[in-house]
Design a protein around this motif. Structure first.
Motif, PDB file in Angstrom:
ATOM      1  N   SER A 164      36.789  29.402  43.536  1.00 44.22           N
ATOM      2  CA  SER A 164      37.605  28.895  42.441  1.00 44.22           C
ATOM      3  C   SER A 164      37.606  29.927  41.329  1.00 44.22           C
ATOM      4  CB  SER A 164      37.019  27.593  41.903  1.00 44.22           C
ATOM      5  OG  SER A 164      37.057  26.617  42.906  1.00 44.22           O
ATOM      6  N   PRO A 165      38.775  30.245  40.808  1.00 42.66           N
ATOM      7  CA  PRO A 165      38.809  31.237  39.746  1.00 42.66           C
ATOM      8  C   PRO A 165      38.265  30.662  38.451  1.00 42.66           C
ATOM      9  CG  PRO A 165      40.995  30.356  40.133  1.00 42.66           C
ATOM     10  CD  PRO A 165      40.095  29.766  41.173  1.00 42.66           C
ATOM     11  N   PRO A 166      37.542  31.473  37.677  1.00 43.94           N
ATOM     12  CA  PRO A 166      37.093  31.010  36.377  1.00 43.94           C
ATOM     13  C   PRO A 166      38.293  30.748  35.472  1.00 43.94           C
ATOM     14  CG  PRO A 166      35.924  32.995  37.030  1.00 43.94           C
ATOM     15  CD  PRO A 166      37.024  32.777  38.009  1.00 43.94           C
ATOM     16  N   PRO A 167      38.119  29.905  34.456  1.00 45.12           N
ATOM     17  CA  PRO A 167      39.221  29.624  33.545  1.00 45.12           C
ATOM     18  C   PRO A 167      39.724  30.917  32.899  1.00 45.12           C
ATOM     19  CG  PRO A 167      37.379  28.154  33.135  1.00 45.12           C
ATOM     20  CD  PRO A 167      36.927  29.163  34.138  1.00 45.12           C
ATOM     21  N   GLY A 168      41.038  30.971  32.669  1.00 46.91           N
ATOM     22  CA  GLY A 168      41.612  32.118  31.980  1.00 46.91           C
ATOM     23  C   GLY A 168      42.041  33.237  32.904  1.00 46.91           C
ATOM     24  N   ARG A 169      41.674  33.186  34.159  1.00 49.27           N
ATOM     25  CA  ARG A 169      42.056  34.258  35.076  1.00 49.27           C
ATOM     26  C   ARG A 169      43.353  33.906  35.766  1.00 49.27           C
ATOM     27  NH1 ARG A 169      36.804  35.974  37.463  1.00 49.27           N
ATOM     28  NH2 ARG A 169      35.729  36.730  35.650  1.00 49.27           N
ATOM     29  N   GLY A 170      44.118  34.920  36.117  1.00 49.33           N
ATOM     30  CA  GLY A 170      45.291  34.725  36.936  1.00 49.33           C
ATOM     31  C   GLY A 170      46.545  34.351  36.179  1.00 49.33           C
ATOM     32  N   ALA A 171      46.442  34.170  34.904  1.00 48.58           N
ATOM     33  CA  ALA A 171      47.644  33.878  34.148  1.00 48.58           C
ATOM     34  C   ALA A 171      48.266  35.168  33.652  1.00 48.58           C
ATOM     35  CB  ALA A 171      47.309  32.947  32.995  1.00 48.58           C
ATOM     36  N   GLY A 172      47.830  36.277  34.237  1.00 49.76           N
ATOM     37  CA  GLY A 172      48.432  37.551  33.911  1.00 49.76           C
ATOM     38  C   GLY A 172      47.599  38.362  32.956  1.00 49.76           C
ATOM     39  N   GLY A 173      46.329  38.596  33.250  1.00 54.36           N
ATOM     40  CA  GLY A 173      45.604  39.495  32.391  1.00 54.36           C
ATOM     41  C   GLY A 173      44.129  39.227  32.278  1.00 54.36           C
ATOM     42  N   GLY A 174      43.560  38.312  33.044  1.00 58.88           N
ATOM     43  CA  GLY A 174      42.131  38.086  32.991  1.00 58.88           C
ATOM     44  C   GLY A 174      41.394  39.199  33.705  1.00 58.88           C
ATOM     45  N   GLY A 175      40.101  39.060  33.822  1.00 59.04           N
ATOM     46  CA  GLY A 175      39.294  40.054  34.532  1.00 59.04           C
ATOM     47  C   GLY A 175      39.520  39.941  36.024  1.00 59.04           C
ATOM     48  N   LEU A 176      38.772  40.732  36.766  1.00 56.10           N
ATOM     49  CA  LEU A 176      38.894  40.696  38.219  1.00 56.10           C
ATOM     50  C   LEU A 176      38.359  39.386  38.772  1.00 56.10           C
ATOM     51  CD1 LEU A 176      37.788  44.262  39.323  1.00 56.10           C
ATOM     52  CD2 LEU A 176      40.054  43.275  39.413  1.00 56.10           C
ATOM     53  N   ALA A 177      38.974  38.933  39.844  1.00 55.31           N
ATOM     54  CA  ALA A 177      38.509  37.742  40.532  1.00 55.31           C
ATOM     55  C   ALA A 177      37.240  38.080  41.307  1.00 55.31           C
ATOM     56  CB  ALA A 177      39.600  37.239  41.476  1.00 55.31           C
ATOM     57  N   ALA A 178      36.631  37.064  41.891  1.00 55.69           N
ATOM     58  CA  ALA A 178      35.447  37.258  42.719  1.00 55.69           C
ATOM     59  C   ALA A 178      35.808  38.099  43.941  1.00 55.69           C
ATOM     60  CB  ALA A 178      34.925  35.888  43.154  1.00 55.69           C
ATOM     61  N   ALA A 179      34.781  38.598  44.618  1.00 59.28           N
ATOM     62  CA  ALA A 179      35.006  39.381  45.831  1.00 59.28           C
ATOM     63  C   ALA A 179      35.793  38.562  46.847  1.00 59.28           C
ATOM     64  CB  ALA A 179      33.669  39.822  46.414  1.00 59.28           C
ATOM     65  N   GLY A 180      36.692  39.220  47.562  1.00 57.82           N
ATOM     66  CA  GLY A 180      37.496  38.564  48.580  1.00 57.82           C
ATOM     67  C   GLY A 180      38.841  39.239  48.729  1.00 57.82           C
ATOM     68  N   SER A 181      39.702  38.636  49.529  1.00 57.76           N
ATOM     69  CA  SER A 181      41.028  39.196  49.805  1.00 57.76           C
ATOM     70  C   SER A 181      41.962  39.037  48.609  1.00 57.76           C
ATOM     71  CB  SER A 181      41.663  38.479  50.997  1.00 57.76           C
ATOM     72  OG  SER A 181      40.920  38.698  52.159  1.00 57.76           O
ATOM     73  N   VAL A 182      42.860  39.991  48.489  1.00 59.82           N
ATOM     74  CA  VAL A 182      43.912  39.955  47.475  1.00 59.82           C
ATOM     75  C   VAL A 182      45.237  40.161  48.214  1.00 59.82           C
ATOM     76  CG1 VAL A 182      44.854  41.024  45.389  1.00 59.82           C
ATOM     77  CG2 VAL A 182      42.376  40.940  45.728  1.00 59.82           C
ATOM     78  N   LEU A 183      46.196  39.260  47.981  1.00 59.50           N
ATOM     79  CA  LEU A 183      47.533  39.405  48.552  1.00 59.50           C
ATOM     80  C   LEU A 183      48.496  39.808  47.453  1.00 59.50           C
ATOM     81  CD1 LEU A 183      47.925  36.263  50.888  1.00 59.50           C
ATOM     82  CD2 LEU A 183      47.658  38.650  51.591  1.00 59.50           C
ATOM     83  N   ALA A 184      49.331  40.804  47.742  1.00 61.54           N
ATOM     84  CA  ALA A 184      50.352  41.252  46.794  1.00 61.54           C
ATOM     85  C   ALA A 184      51.723  41.021  47.406  1.00 61.54           C
ATOM     86  CB  ALA A 184      50.158  42.726  46.468  1.00 61.54           C
ATOM     87  N   PHE A 185      52.678  40.659  46.547  1.00 60.47           N
ATOM     88  CA  PHE A 185      54.034  40.354  46.987  1.00 60.47           C
ATOM     89  C   PHE A 185      55.047  41.227  46.256  1.00 60.47           C
ATOM     90  CE2 PHE A 185      51.462  36.543  47.419  1.00 60.47           C
ATOM     91  CZ  PHE A 185      51.723  36.155  48.721  1.00 60.47           C
TER      92      PHE A 185
END
Length: 189
Positions: free
Chosen positions: A28-49
């Motif tokens: 689960s991502p920590p609050p504030g991440r992924g809305a376009g500018g938080g820190g890096l997510a936890a280790a794991g896969s990243v998909l780009a589109f």
């Protein structure tokens, strides 16, 4: 070499077929991440589109933790124009790869101003965020398609081969750009 997919079942490319992450559920991502500018997510896969009105290129890479990342690789191209078929294909990719982060290329004019496709890509990013409840960052993708075309031409591919692979290659450039820009940025709590 990425595969071109009909609206049916997406599958990993033969050139890049690592095992999906172990452990089942994505972190689960920590609050504030992924809305376009938080820190890096936890280790794991990243998909780009690399979003397009006819095709969506997809690339994959892995965050190794502590700001380290593996190289990005083209994964596939979703060749479907209908939203249901597109999101079904994306859902299967997410189920297979269990990403901790999603990225969407954000097209801009040369001077950095938005244009019509910018709004469409932002809408796509918001739809991903809403449907899959994963952090989604938008990445400046100016010149990614041009660079992808040049990379494929440099490898000696014919125009027909380049046409089939350019979208996934552009997604790979988007992902590698994000990795390069975030490599020294440790995840924050």
């Amino acid at each position: 070499m990425p595969e071109r997919l009909p609206p049916g079942r997406p599958k990993a490319s033969a050139a890049f077929d690592p095992e999906p992450p172990v452990g089942g559920e994505p972190a689960s991502p920590p609050p504030g991440r992924g809305a376009g500018g938080g820190g890096l997510a936890a280790a794991g896969s990243v998909l780009a589109f690399d979003f397009g009105t006819k095709r969506i290129g997809v690339a994959i890479g892995t965050l190794l933790g502590a700001g380290r990342s593996a190289a990005a690789r083209p994964l596939t191209t979703i060749d479907a124009e209908g939203n249901d078929a597109r999101f079904d294909a994306i859902a299967r990719l997410i189920a297979e790869w269990q990403p901790v982060q999603l990225l969407v290329g954000r097209p801009l004019n040369e001077d950095g101003t938005p244009h019509e496709m910018t709004a469409r890509c932002t809408r796509f990013a918001n739809q991903l965020r809403g449907r899959f409840r994963l952090p989604v960052d938008e990445v400046d993708e100016r010149f990614s398609s041009t660079a992808a075309e040049a990379n494929l031409r440099e490898r000696g591919l014919s125009w027909q081969q380049r046409k089939l692979q350019v979208d996934a290659e552009a997604a790979c450039i988007i992902l590698q750009t994000w990795f390069d820009n975030h490599a020294a940025t440790p995840a924050t709590a």
